[in-house]
Design a protein around this motif. Structure first.
Motif, mmCIF file in Angstrom:
data_model
loop_
_atom_site.group_PDB
_atom_site.id
_atom_site.type_symbol
_atom_site.label_atom_id
_atom_site.label_comp_id
_atom_site.label_asym_id
_atom_site.label_seq_id
_atom_site.Cartn_x
_atom_site.Cartn_y
_atom_site.Cartn_z
ATOM 1 N N ASP A 1 5.999 -3.467 -23.934
ATOM 2 C CA ASP A 1 4.711 -4.123 -24.055
ATOM 3 C C ASP A 1 3.689 -3.237 -23.341
ATOM 4 O O ASP A 1 4.061 -2.292 -22.631
ATOM 5 N N PHE A 2 2.421 -3.531 -23.470
ATOM 6 C CA PHE A 2 1.369 -2.672 -22.905
ATOM 7 C C PHE A 2 0.646 -3.370 -21.749
ATOM 8 O O PHE A 2 0.903 -3.109 -20.581
ATOM 9 N N ASP A 3 -0.225 -4.321 -22.080
ATOM 10 C CA ASP A 3 -1.007 -5.029 -21.067
ATOM 11 C C ASP A 3 -0.099 -5.896 -20.195
ATOM 12 O O ASP A 3 0.669 -6.711 -20.715
ATOM 13 N N GLY A 4 -0.197 -5.741 -18.888
ATOM 14 C CA GLY A 4 0.615 -6.530 -17.981
ATOM 15 C C GLY A 4 1.985 -5.947 -17.723
ATOM 16 O O GLY A 4 2.705 -6.421 -16.845
ATOM 17 N N VAL B 1 5.015 -1.657 -28.288
ATOM 18 C CA VAL B 1 4.861 -2.805 -29.184
ATOM 19 C C VAL B 1 3.997 -3.827 -28.457
ATOM 20 O O VAL B 1 4.458 -4.568 -27.604
ATOM 21 N N THR B 2 2.730 -3.844 -28.794
ATOM 22 C CA THR B 2 1.745 -4.658 -28.088
ATOM 23 C C THR B 2 1.056 -5.624 -29.033
ATOM 24 O O THR B 2 1.004 -5.391 -30.248
ATOM 25 N N ILE C 1 10.985 -4.564 -23.286
ATOM 26 C CA ILE C 1 10.577 -4.662 -21.891
ATOM 27 C C ILE C 1 9.141 -5.178 -21.839
ATOM 28 O O ILE C 1 8.235 -4.565 -22.409
ATOM 29 N N GLY C 2 8.933 -6.304 -21.171
ATOM 30 C CA GLY C 2 7.585 -6.857 -21.117
ATOM 31 C C GLY C 2 7.409 -7.844 -19.984
ATOM 32 O O GLY C 2 8.347 -8.135 -19.229
ATOM 33 N N ASP C 3 6.202 -8.372 -19.887
ATOM 34 C CA ASP C 3 5.849 -9.244 -18.763
ATOM 35 C C ASP C 3 5.668 -10.696 -19.152
ATOM 36 O O ASP C 3 5.397 -11.529 -18.287
ATOM 37 N N SER C 4 5.791 -11.025 -20.445
ATOM 38 C CA SER C 4 5.466 -12.388 -20.846
ATOM 39 C C SER C 4 6.537 -13.012 -21.723
ATOM 40 O O SER C 4 7.418 -12.334 -22.261
ATOM 41 N N ILE C 5 6.413 -14.316 -21.884
ATOM 42 C CA ILE C 5 7.341 -15.066 -22.720
ATOM 43 C C ILE C 5 7.315 -14.552 -24.159
ATOM 44 O O ILE C 5 8.325 -14.611 -24.869
ATOM 45 N N ASN C 6 6.177 -14.022 -24.613
ATOM 46 C CA ASN C 6 6.108 -13.479 -25.971
ATOM 47 C C ASN C 6 7.066 -12.311 -26.151
ATOM 48 O O ASN C 6 7.697 -12.160 -27.196
#
Length: 224
Positions: free
Chosen positions: A9-12, A115-116, A172-177
């Motif tokens: 992911d990108f933001d966050g 993938v954002t 790899i990301g920061d949110s539930i999405n």
């Protein structure tokens, strides 16, 4: 390690872009004669793409006002896009250890993809400004396909395009999405706790792994 494709992911996750997003959001609201909001409030509205951010800002809440018309939302979204184009990298910064970490992962032989849910028009300028364009073999924005995270389509499309089986990939990301998209695609998920995620703990989404900083994520990936 059997995992060869790392989808970020990108933001966050890699960048903290909320200050610029907040500036653009408040500029949009000011132009519309509506009340502006604090950085902390707007932070909780980020993560589902620009349209959702605009809808929440117009509503002044995470719960979108059902009385908003499509025409009103679309007009506001264009004001937001114009404002964000003026601010998209001026205050955006990388999280600690991300820049060097991405380069180490690339050098270690991983294939990196972005993938954002951010509209794709804003992504290349930020990547260029950070010197990251050569690091990613593929970049998808929230409007690159007909659906975005938490739909699994962007992740599966990335795997197929880059010739990887989903079993070889990690989201790899920061949110539930991010976590939901990975689960929906049958792909291992790693959550990062320092991002946005609407003020909720990423652990509540039950990713396969959770890290509180990028350095620990890097160590995990390089040691596997």
């Amino acid at each position: 390690m059997t995992k060869k494709l790392l989808m970020f992911d990108f933001d966050g996750t890699l960048i903290d872009s909320v200050p610029d997003l907040a500036d653009a959001t408040n500029q949009m609201l000011t132009q519309l004669g509506k009340p502006t909001h604090t950085l902390d409030t707007i932070t909780e509205w980020v993560g589902n793409g620009a349209r959702a951010l605009v809808e929440r800002a117009l509503s002044g809440s995470n719960n979108v006002d059902a009385r908003l018309s499509v025409a009103e939302i679309e007009a506001a979204e264009q004001l937001f896009f114009t404002a964000y184009a003026e601010h998209d990298v001026s205050k955006t910064i990388t999280y600690p250890d991300v820049d060097q970490g991405l380069r180490q992962l690339k050098e270690a032989g991983f294939t990196l993809a972005l993938v954002t849910n951010k509209p794709i028009r804003f992504v290349p300028n930020i990547l260029d400004g950070l010197g990251w364009t050569p690091l990613f073999d593929m970049v998808l924005g929230g409007d690159s396909l007909s659906t975005k995270k938490p739909d699994p389509a962007p992740l599966l499309h990335t795997c197929k395009t880059l010739n990887f089986d989903p079993a070889q990939a990690v989201m790899i990301g920061d949110s539930i999405n991010d976590v939901s998209a990975g689960k929906n695609a049958g792909i291992e998920t790693i959550g990062l706790s320092y991002g946005y995620n609407y003020g909720n703990d990423i652990r509540d989404s039950q990713p396969n792994q959770v890290f509180d900083n990028f350095a620990d994520l890097l160590a995990y990936l390089l040691e596997k």
